[in-house]
Design an enzyme around this catalytic site. Structure first.
Site, mmCIF file in Angstrom:
data_model
loop_
_atom_site.group_PDB
_atom_site.id
_atom_site.type_symbol
_atom_site.label_atom_id
_atom_site.label_comp_id
_atom_site.label_asym_id
_atom_site.label_seq_id
_atom_site.Cartn_x
_atom_site.Cartn_y
_atom_site.Cartn_z
ATOM 1 N N ARG A 171 0.954 -1.188 -0.071
ATOM 2 C CA ARG A 171 -0.128 -0.052 0.121
ATOM 3 C C ARG A 171 0.713 1.314 0.139
ATOM 4 O O ARG A 171 1.540 1.633 0.911
ATOM 5 C CB ARG A 171 -0.926 -0.043 1.150
ATOM 6 C CG ARG A 171 -1.592 1.267 1.197
ATOM 7 C CD ARG A 171 -2.885 1.334 2.126
ATOM 8 N NE ARG A 171 -2.862 1.201 3.664
ATOM 9 C CZ ARG A 171 -3.745 1.404 4.421
ATOM 10 N NH1 ARG A 171 -4.928 1.364 3.985
ATOM 11 N NH2 ARG A 171 -3.449 1.210 5.720
ATOM 12 N N ASP A 451 -4.068 2.576 14.331
ATOM 13 C CA ASP A 451 -3.238 3.356 13.347
ATOM 14 C C ASP A 451 -3.786 4.567 13.061
ATOM 15 O O ASP A 451 -4.567 5.195 13.747
ATOM 16 C CB ASP A 451 -3.177 2.520 12.178
ATOM 17 C CG ASP A 451 -4.330 2.143 11.340
ATOM 18 O OD1 ASP A 451 -5.454 2.782 11.929
ATOM 19 O OD2 ASP A 451 -4.536 1.316 10.434
#
EC number: 2.3.3.9
Length: 535
Positions: A171, A451
């Site tokens: 990603r 996160d």
């Protein structure tokens, strides 16, 4: 400082604003790599800037009262019969995926974990210091070639298994993020262009030779035009690196509210290389909060009450399944953020049971796979998907019963705000940002792997609750800045010994940042953008 100052040749005006001390990291930025980065920037950054301006204009319309909806000008794409290209063998079965930062030990453990896929994350799980980003590229280069090893300070040695490795998907950073320390013609290169171009240059041929990629997960898209830009970038990278057109396969995270209204269009724009869409539910909740930041009738309750059983999230996930299966693409489920609770078997089993229930919901709904944040959850998710999904995927489940119209997709959910929930948002945001500023992008807090997405929810909810009148805790206490200021003042004593916390030395900076952003008249678009200059 220029590359010449580091003893390296410079193909034109590419500058670094920080020194690179590690020789392996410096070697990544070869003359060929710098030339590619310069060309990618010059070709595609003007269009990126136009699309970011379009995002700002779209948000201004939402702030003025407009509601997101399906586009009239793309109705033909939604109504026509077409399918994406066939899936590569390595991505036909993706029943359990694990994600995490691009740290060396994490890369080894994730590839060895027994998951079908490892998503190596340069975005929400990583703190985007340039040394972190380059170290991640070194780690992935070594992993692709099977040479990656790591010896921990305690002497424990880590290396790849001989077989059964997860498929690697990377990603890159989203379109909104710059790599401020790498400049072309005086302007920062896009973080996503930097990440994707380097990864494909370093690993594309090797992965393609072994029929393992290169594969990417594309984050934070809001519309088909942003997907089309990625299509043009990836085709360009294929030409420049000698890969066949369509060799780079992608999965797109549907993690913004505007994107849910353009899923067909995003699939269509990337139809020669896309293999699926993913329910990036934490960022999706954050995007709902941000999209409706000026809408007092769409205030959400505390995070723990905003589950996938809420109507607007249920409609989103089921529409994604219906859309993907109609087009021959995977519909990937969302993240289980729980981590094992040591020393408390009862609490641990309760947490695992929540994971089982979530994965059972996903597989019964028709998802083709799911995400976990911790290796201990892989057997839990695998057991559920193996039992209820004996085939490699569920493309045969059309979900023709789904009727997710505009109103269903944006319906607010009702609930409460507790004192504990309010304080937890303050704590999660501060602790996460302190760790992020200190170079760590994935932080365990209260048995959840937090996160950037979950920190964004915490920060956005605080702003929303405090800037719309009439919000109260469930005990009747007004939610106001007095309550917020008290929570901030009390936080340091609640945290205890800072030396034991990730980023403990930067707690005060994180408190000041949250205080500034929460008092601001307008909710900032991204916490990480606001904090990036302090990184």
């Amino acid at each position: 400082m220029t590359m010449a100052d580091s003893g390296m040749a410079m193909p034109g005006p590419v500058q670094l604003s920080v020194a690179i001390d590690d020789a392996e990291q410096r070697d990544l930025l070869s003359p060929d790599a710098l030339a590619l980065l310069a060309e990618v920037h010059r070709r595609f950054d003007p269009r990126r800037q136009e699309l970011l301006a379009a995002r700002r204009e779209r948000q201004a319309r939402f702030d003025a009262g407009e509601l997101p909806d399906f586009r009239a000008d793309t109705r033909a794409i939604r109504e026509d019969d077409w399918r994406v290209a066939s899936l590569p063998d390595a991505l036909v079965d993706r029943r359990v995926e694990i994600t995490g930062p691009v740290e060396r030990k994490m890369v080894i453990n994730a590839l060895n974990s027994g998951a079908r896929v490892f998503m190596a994350d340069f975005e929400d799980s990583s703190s985007p210091r340039l040394d972190n980003m380059l170290a991640g590229q070194v780690n992935l280069r070594d992993a692709v070639r099977g040479t990656i090893e790591y010896t921990a300070p305690n002497g424990k040695h880590y290396a790849l298994n001989e077989s059964g490795l997860a498929t690697l998907i990377v990603r890159p950073r989203g379109w909104h993020l710059d790599e401020a320390h790498v400049r072309v013609d005086g302007q920062p290169i896009a973080g996503g262009l930097f990440d994707a171009a380097l990864f494909v240059l370093l690993n594309g041929s090797e992965l393609h030779h072994h029929s393992r990629g290169p594969y990417l997960y594309l984050p934070k898209l809001q519309c088909m035009e942003e997907a089309q830009l990625w299509e043009e970038v990836l085709a360009f990278l294929e030409v420049r690196t000698g890969l066949p057109i369509g060799a780079i396969k992608v999965t797109v995270l549907i993690e913004t509210l505007p994107a849910v209204f353009e899923m067909d269009e995003i699939l269509h724009a990337l139809r020669c290389r896309i293999v699926g869409l993913n329910c990036g539910r934490w960022d999706y909740i954050f995007s709902y909060l941000k999209t409706f930041r000026a809408h007092p009738d769409r205030v959400l309750p505390e995070r723990g009450q905003v589950g996938m059983d809420q109507p607007f999230l249920k409609a989103y996930s089921e529409l994604l399944i219906q859309t993907c299966h109609r087009r021959g693409a995977h519909a990937m489920g969302g993240m289980a953020a729980q981590i094992p609770i040591s020393g408390d078997d009862a609490a641990n089993e309760k947490a695992i049971e929540r994971v089982r229930a979530d994965k059972l919901r996903e597989v019964r709904a028709g998802h083709d796979g799911t995400w976990v944040a911790h290796p201990a959850l892989i057997p839990v998710a695998l057991e559920i998907f193996d039992k209820y999904m004996p085939a490699p995927n569920q493309h045969h489940v059309p979900r023709d019963d789904v009727r997710a119209d505009r109103d269903a997709l944006i319906a607010p959910c009702r609930g409460t705000i507790t004192q504990a929930g309010f304080n937890n948002n303050v704590e999660v945001c501060v602790r996460y940002m302190a760790a992020w500023l200190d170079g760590q992008g994935c932080v365990p807090i209260h048995h959840l792997m937090e996160d950037a997405a979950t920190a964004e929810i915490a920060r956005a909810q605080l702003w929303q609750w405090l800037h719309h009148e009439g919000q109260h805790l469930d005990d009747g206490t007004p939610v106001d800045f007095t309550l917020f200021d008290r929570a901030l003042l009390a936080l340091p004593s609640r945290l205890g010994d800072r030396a034991l916390l990730p980023g403990g030395s930067r707690i005060d900076e994180a408190i000041a940042l949250l205080d500034r952003l929460t008092h601001a008249d307008t909710m900032a678009d991204f916490l990480t953008l606001e904090a990036y200059p302090d990184l």
